[in-house]
Design a protein around this motif. Structure first.
Motif, PDB file in Angstrom:
ATOM      1  N   ASN A 180      72.316 -44.105 -15.062  1.00  0.00           N
ATOM      2  CA  ASN A 180      71.948 -45.515 -15.247  1.00  0.00           C
ATOM      3  C   ASN A 180      72.151 -45.965 -16.683  1.00  0.00           C
ATOM      4  O   ASN A 180      72.678 -47.051 -16.941  1.00  0.00           O
ATOM      5  CB  ASN A 180      70.482 -45.734 -14.858  1.00  0.00           C
ATOM      6  N   VAL A 181      71.694 -45.130 -17.614  1.00  0.00           N
ATOM      7  CA  VAL A 181      71.814 -45.494 -19.033  1.00  0.00           C
ATOM      8  C   VAL A 181      73.282 -45.626 -19.409  1.00  0.00           C
ATOM      9  O   VAL A 181      73.702 -46.632 -19.997  1.00  0.00           O
ATOM     10  CB  VAL A 181      71.114 -44.443 -19.931  1.00  0.00           C
ATOM     11  N   ILE A 182      74.081 -44.608 -19.051  1.00  0.00           N
ATOM     12  CA  ILE A 182      75.481 -44.609 -19.479  1.00  0.00           C
ATOM     13  C   ILE A 182      76.258 -45.740 -18.797  1.00  0.00           C
ATOM     14  O   ILE A 182      77.083 -46.403 -19.427  1.00  0.00           O
ATOM     15  CB  ILE A 182      76.155 -43.251 -19.169  1.00  0.00           C
ATOM     16  N   SER A 183      75.976 -45.991 -17.514  1.00  0.00           N
ATOM     17  CA  SER A 183      76.774 -47.012 -16.825  1.00  0.00           C
ATOM     18  C   SER A 183      76.512 -48.399 -17.394  1.00  0.00           C
ATOM     19  O   SER A 183      77.402 -49.240 -17.390  1.00  0.00           O
ATOM     20  CB  SER A 183      76.514 -46.988 -15.320  1.00  0.00           C
ATOM     21  N   SER A 184      75.326 -48.662 -17.918  1.00  0.00           N
ATOM     22  CA  SER A 184      75.142 -50.012 -18.446  1.00  0.00           C
ATOM     23  C   SER A 184      75.361 -50.104 -19.950  1.00  0.00           C
ATOM     24  O   SER A 184      75.709 -51.179 -20.451  1.00  0.00           O
ATOM     25  CB  SER A 184      73.772 -50.576 -18.060  1.00  0.00           C
ATOM     26  N   LEU A 185      75.162 -49.033 -20.706  1.00  0.00           N
ATOM     27  CA  LEU A 185      75.303 -49.144 -22.164  1.00  0.00           C
ATOM     28  C   LEU A 185      76.449 -48.312 -22.735  1.00  0.00           C
ATOM     29  O   LEU A 185      76.901 -48.550 -23.843  1.00  0.00           O
ATOM     30  CB  LEU A 185      73.996 -48.733 -22.856  1.00  0.00           C
ATOM     31  N   GLY A 186      76.899 -47.307 -22.002  1.00  0.00           N
ATOM     32  CA  GLY A 186      77.957 -46.443 -22.512  1.00  0.00           C
ATOM     33  C   GLY A 186      77.386 -45.275 -23.298  1.00  0.00           C
ATOM     34  O   GLY A 186      76.168 -45.162 -23.484  1.00  0.00           O
ATOM     35  N   ASN A 187      78.276 -44.397 -23.762  1.00  0.00           N
ATOM     36  CA  ASN A 187      77.811 -43.245 -24.535  1.00  0.00           C
ATOM     37  C   ASN A 187      77.611 -43.634 -26.003  1.00  0.00           C
ATOM     38  O   ASN A 187      77.813 -44.794 -26.385  1.00  0.00           O
ATOM     39  CB  ASN A 187      78.790 -42.072 -24.381  1.00  0.00           C
ATOM     40  N   TYR A 188      77.229 -42.667 -26.838  1.00  0.00           N
ATOM     41  CA  TYR A 188      76.910 -42.982 -28.239  1.00  0.00           C
ATOM     42  C   TYR A 188      78.081 -43.651 -28.936  1.00  0.00           C
ATOM     43  O   TYR A 188      77.905 -44.631 -29.667  1.00  0.00           O
ATOM     44  CB  TYR A 188      76.498 -41.713 -29.002  1.00  0.00           C
ATOM     45  N   SER A 189      79.283 -43.110 -28.692  1.00  0.00           N
ATOM     46  CA  SER A 189      80.468 -43.676 -29.333  1.00  0.00           C
ATOM     47  C   SER A 189      80.646 -45.142 -28.967  1.00  0.00           C
ATOM     48  O   SER A 189      80.930 -45.989 -29.814  1.00  0.00           O
ATOM     49  CB  SER A 189      81.685 -42.854 -28.915  1.00  0.00           C
ATOM     50  N   GLU A 190      80.463 -45.458 -27.670  1.00  0.00           N
ATOM     51  CA  GLU A 190      80.623 -46.853 -27.247  1.00  0.00           C
ATOM     52  C   GLU A 190      79.572 -47.764 -27.882  1.00  0.00           C
ATOM     53  O   GLU A 190      79.882 -48.868 -28.330  1.00  0.00           O
ATOM     54  CB  GLU A 190      80.540 -46.947 -25.715  1.00  0.00           C
ATOM     55  N   ILE A 191      78.317 -47.270 -27.923  1.00  0.00           N
ATOM     56  CA  ILE A 191      77.242 -48.072 -28.524  1.00  0.00           C
ATOM     57  C   ILE A 191      77.531 -48.293 -30.007  1.00  0.00           C
ATOM     58  O   ILE A 191      77.400 -49.399 -30.531  1.00  0.00           O
ATOM     59  CB  ILE A 191      75.876 -47.363 -28.340  1.00  0.00           C
ATOM     60  N   PHE A 192      77.976 -47.229 -30.682  1.00  0.00           N
ATOM     61  CA  PHE A 192      78.251 -47.303 -32.121  1.00  0.00           C
ATOM     62  C   PHE A 192      79.385 -48.285 -32.413  1.00  0.00           C
ATOM     63  O   PHE A 192      79.245 -49.203 -33.218  1.00  0.00           O
ATOM     64  CB  PHE A 192      78.608 -45.900 -32.638  1.00  0.00           C
ATOM     65  N   GLU A 193      80.529 -48.070 -31.727  1.00  0.00           N
ATOM     66  CA  GLU A 193      81.708 -48.897 -32.022  1.00  0.00           C
ATOM     67  C   GLU A 193      81.454 -50.367 -31.699  1.00  0.00           C
ATOM     68  O   GLU A 193      81.877 -51.258 -32.422  1.00  0.00           O
ATOM     69  CB  GLU A 193      82.934 -48.404 -31.241  1.00  0.00           C
ATOM     70  N   ARG A 194      80.720 -50.622 -30.614  1.00  0.00           N
ATOM     71  CA  ARG A 194      80.469 -51.996 -30.190  1.00  0.00           C
ATOM     72  C   ARG A 194      79.620 -52.743 -31.233  1.00  0.00           C
ATOM     73  O   ARG A 194      79.870 -53.897 -31.535  1.00  0.00           O
ATOM     74  CB  ARG A 194      79.741 -51.963 -28.840  1.00  0.00           C
ATOM     75  N   ASN A 195      78.627 -52.049 -31.789  1.00  0.00           N
ATOM     76  CA  ASN A 195      77.679 -52.739 -32.655  1.00  0.00           C
ATOM     77  C   ASN A 195      78.015 -52.686 -34.141  1.00  0.00           C
ATOM     78  O   ASN A 195      77.871 -53.680 -34.844  1.00  0.00           O
ATOM     79  CB  ASN A 195      76.275 -52.164 -32.446  1.00  0.00           C
ATOM     80  N   VAL A 196      78.404 -51.505 -34.623  1.00  0.00           N
ATOM     81  CA  VAL A 196      78.629 -51.392 -36.062  1.00  0.00           C
ATOM     82  C   VAL A 196      80.009 -50.824 -36.400  1.00  0.00           C
ATOM     83  O   VAL A 196      80.417 -50.854 -37.551  1.00  0.00           O
ATOM     84  CB  VAL A 196      77.542 -50.512 -36.735  1.00  0.00           C
ATOM     85  N   GLY A 197      80.719 -50.281 -35.407  1.00  0.00           N
ATOM     86  CA  GLY A 197      81.977 -49.578 -35.681  1.00  0.00           C
ATOM     87  C   GLY A 197      83.185 -50.473 -35.648  1.00  0.00           C
ATOM     88  O   GLY A 197      83.123 -51.663 -36.000  1.00  0.00           O
ATOM     89  N   GLN A 198      84.301 -49.914 -35.176  1.00  0.00           N
ATOM     90  CA  GLN A 198      85.594 -50.601 -35.268  1.00  0.00           C
ATOM     91  C   GLN A 198      85.667 -51.860 -34.410  1.00  0.00           C
ATOM     92  O   GLN A 198      86.443 -52.754 -34.693  1.00  0.00           O
ATOM     93  CB  GLN A 198      86.719 -49.625 -34.866  1.00  0.00           C
ATOM     94  N   ASP A 199      84.871 -51.943 -33.336  1.00  0.00           N
ATOM     95  CA  ASP A 199      84.912 -53.136 -32.482  1.00  0.00           C
ATOM     96  C   ASP A 199      83.971 -54.226 -32.978  1.00  0.00           C
ATOM     97  O   ASP A 199      83.764 -55.227 -32.315  1.00  0.00           O
ATOM     98  CB  ASP A 199      84.518 -52.770 -31.040  1.00  0.00           C
ATOM     99  N   SER A 200      83.351 -54.026 -34.131  1.00  0.00           N
ATOM    100  CA  SER A 200      82.391 -55.006 -34.654  1.00  0.00           C
ATOM    101  C   SER A 200      82.895 -55.530 -35.995  1.00  0.00           C
ATOM    102  O   SER A 200      83.769 -54.930 -36.611  1.00  0.00           O
ATOM    103  CB  SER A 200      81.038 -54.332 -34.866  1.00  0.00           C
ATOM    104  N   PRO A 201      82.349 -56.652 -36.451  1.00  0.00           N
ATOM    105  CA  PRO A 201      82.768 -57.181 -37.757  1.00  0.00           C
ATOM    106  C   PRO A 201      82.477 -56.196 -38.900  1.00  0.00           C
ATOM    107  O   PRO A 201      83.122 -56.259 -39.935  1.00  0.00           O
ATOM    108  CB  PRO A 201      81.923 -58.448 -37.923  1.00  0.00           C
TER     109      PRO A 201
END
Lengths: 337, 373
Positions: free
Chosen positions: A294-315
């Motif tokens: 449930n957690v992974i399907s809605s939020l993704g793994n650590y890498s996805e959470i990181f990149e989305r918020n502070v990493g390469q996919d974020s400003p």
């Protein structure tokens, strides 16, 4: 007032003072309430800030959602924005269930406040940012500079030790309010502003002209950040700890939000247990076996959470650096599920 | 009110004793309970931390303090800053309040309107908001340290504060002597005036004498000043008034000034016009009537309300924490954050504020006694 009335009034005050708060275990309380309350940063883009629709976005709010999904099966979170000074008190007195607000783990906070840091979800360091036109490249040149420091953080202590060790002086300007803290620096009230490097990156990026400011290379202190819980509920602490580990393990096993359903059919006993196809991960925590899926399907793994918020996919575009998995040369290391 | 008989008084005393005992027991039980709860949550308790090394610096302090000193010392240093800003703001707010009250009572249309506008605007907005406003004025709007504004030689104004030459040790001694001489001269000339002789010349002469002495000593190099000079980052040396101090001083004075103005206006207006008419019928001039008849009565009416506004001012100085002024609460909050001993520190805040306001109340009682008749 008659003597009788006075005595009765006094007795009632006394009784109110002594009334004990009934404390059920936190997981059932959250299930009954249908909502998890989570303390977050009042406004730090990437780590916890409301977006234009008023929904909380960032690394910390995403982990709050992860805790809620693990316990409730859905991301029902009530976000409570808290200042640095107020956050630990709010957690101690039960206003929030868990604090995810860029909090650095220290001995006092972990052992002296009745709180617990179950694990780290971001490795940071405390640094210095300075106006570029001052031409400073090394912290040793900062003798006599004014330093803006935010109250309620570990900065005040760290800055003094750092400057004293270098044998130079500084003038502290200690400000509690987050907004005034940044505006004092941008108004040139201080030459230097100190905070965690990730936060300095955010502040620099949200300024009018980022090229006017440089973050010095000196790292004054380690700053391991993680969610915080009260120390008196071990079951809840375990959930928080293993939710973070689950996001790391998912990254290790290359399980993402998109492929989690396919991975369930993978002929791998570890993955099948991890995603709850075979029982095992739910029972010790008092959760359902599918909580990881449930957690992974809605939020993704650590890498996805990181990149989305502070990493390469974020400003912000922060590098993984120390926050990479151990196999990639970082510090993120999850025990076995 | 009738005096209670011996029996009644005796009964009351026993009851009061039991009440006191009950309250003490209640406080004791609550304290025990809190201690037990904190222990069970694993939260440290006790005042032992006051002797531990603090490890953080304060931006400024009236008493010497360094990060190597103890938490207790840090709190005292913070309290010294509270005292500094409280005393200064009390004088400023009384001055502002007095001026605004005079303007409102003057009957001069423009002055009255300006004063009313000031009272309306400032009294009806939250003080914290006003502090942020002044913080903006003193940090954002003032020139940056490299574009320092210097209206007089050796006087620098920037968003790092106001820098001016600081007198050295000998200079302070001379200043102290001068102040003492001037006070004595003032007293003497007053005595002579009351005896019906001319006295102003004594005061004037000693002022002139002191001024020329100061100039002479400075020229001769006996007393020296430490001059501020531009450093790499900002103006260094000399004496500094920090923008945080100015923010809280001006913010609180302007805010409290409105309340004092209203209290003073109300007090003067509460004295019936008959008093002034009677004074004039006795042959006193308007000014004499005001000074000898109306004001003494008005002062008596205004005193308790003004004092309570001043007590509020002292408590409001704790808002310094929001704008970076290192007063008691600011110094204590850092200690609270580092040690986690919130209850102890809040108890200490209470102790400091109660003591300070108790002293102010006592002083005001002394003053009030002078207006009793």
């Amino acid at each position: 007032m008659t003597p009788l009335k006075t005595t009765l009034a006094m007795a009632s005050i006394c009784a109110a003072g002594l009334a004990t708060m009934a404390q059920a275990d936190l997981i059932s309380t959250i299930k009954d309430r249908g909502e998890l309350t989570c303390g977050v940063h009042p406004g730090l883009v990437g780590f916890g800030a409301p977006d234009e629709n008023g929904a909380w976005q960032g690394l910390d709010p995403d982990f709050c959602r992860a805790f809620a999904i693990a316990i409730l099966g859905e991301p029902s979170v009530k976000f409570v924005p808290l200042s640095a000074q107020a956050r630990f008190t709010a957690l101690q007195n039960g206003e929030i269930d868990v604090l995810a607000q860029n909090s650095t783990m220290t001995l006092t906070r972990d052992a002296g406040l009745g709180l617990n840091f179950p694990m780290f979800n971001f490795y940071d360091g405390q640094g210095l940012m300075i106006r570029a036109d001052l031409g400073v490249t090394d912290a040793k040149e900062l003798d006599g500079a004014s330093v803006c420091i935010q109250q309620g953080t570990t900065s005040e202590y760290v800055v003094r030790n750092f400057f004293t060790d270098l044998g130079i002086t500084f003038k502290p300007v200690v400000i509690e309010s987050g907004t005034e803290f940044f505006s004092a620096f941008f108004a040139n009230r201080c030459d230097v502003i100190t905070s965690d490097l990730s936060q300095l990156a955010v502040v620099r990026l949200t300024s009018d002209d980022p090229s006017q400011y440089v973050v010095l290379e000196d790292i004054m202190a380690k700053s391991p950040l993680g969610p915080v819980v009260r120390g008196d509920d071990k079951d809840f602490m375990d959930v928080v700890k293993w939710v973070v580990y689950a996001t790391l393990t998912a990254e290790e096993l290359d399980i993402t939000a998109d492929n989690v359903e396919d991975m369930k059919n993978e002929n791998n006993a570890d993955i099948q247990k991890f995603l709850g196809v075979t029982p095992g991960v739910g029972e010790p925590l008092g959760l359902d076996d599918d909580w990881v899926a449930n957690v992974i399907s809605s939020l993704g793994n650590y890498s996805e959470i990181f990149e989305r918020n502070v990493g390469q996919d974020s400003p912000l575009g922060l590098e993984r650096g120390q926050n990479a998995l151990w196999r990639d040369g970082g510090l993120m290391y999850s025990p076995l599920f | 009110m009738h005096r209670p008989t011996f029996r009644q008084a005796h009964g009351q005393r026993i009851f009061q004793f039991i009440l006191l005992l009950g309250m003490a027991a209640c406080v004791y039980f609550v304290a025990q309970y809190v201690k037990q709860r904190l222990d069970s949550q694993g939260i440290a308790t006790g005042f032992g931390f006051l002797w531990d090394r603090a490890g953080y610096n304060l931006g400024e302090s009236l008493i010497p303090y360094d990060g190597d000193d103890s938490y207790g010392r840090a709190l005292l240093a913070g309290f010294s800053n509270t005292l500094k800003v409280a005393v200064a703001a009390i004088f400023f707010s009384l001055f502002l309040g007095f001026v605004a009250a005079v303007a409102m009572l003057s009957g001069h249309r423009t002055a009255e309107r300006i004063a009313k506008l000031y009272v309306r605007v400032v009294r009806n907005t939250p003080v914290l908001l006003q502090l942020f406003f002044w913080f903006g004025i003193f940090t954002v709007s003032m020139p940056a340290p490299r574009e320092t504004y210097s209206p007089l030689p050796h006087l620098y104004i920037s968003n790092r504060g106001i820098n001016f030459p600081a007198p050295d040790g000998t200079a302070w001694a001379v200043i102290a002597i001068v102040v003492a001489v001037l006070l004595a001269a003032f007293w003497l000339s007053n005595q002579r005036r009351q005896a019906g002789k001319s006295g102003s010349w004594i005061f004037l002469l000693s002022t002139l004498g002191c001024a020329s002495l100061m100039i002479l000593l400075t020229r001769a190099g006996v007393i020296a000043f430490e001059y501020p000079a531009a450093g790499r980052f900002s103006i260094n040396g000399g004496a500094t008034i920090s923008p945080e101090f100015l923010t809280i001083l001006i913010g609180l004075s302007v805010y409290t000034g409105t309340y004092i103005a209203e209290v003073l206006r109300g007090a003067v207006e509460s004295i019936s016009t008959g008093q002034m008419e009677a004074a004039q019928a006795l042959g006193l001039s308007q000014g004499q009537g005001l000074r000898l008849v109306v004001l003494p009565q008005a002062t008596r009416v205004a005193m308790p309300a003004v004092v309570s506004e001043l007590l509020n001012l002292v408590k409001n100085s704790s808002l310094g924490v929001a704008v970076g002024y290192p007063e008691l609460v600011s110094a204590g909050n850092t200690a609270m954050n580092q040690t986690g001993q919130a209850i102890e520190l809040i108890a200490i805040y209470m102790l400091f504020y109660v003591t300070l306001n108790y002293v102010i109340t006592k002083l005001s009682h002394v003053l009030e006694a002078r207006y009793e008749w």
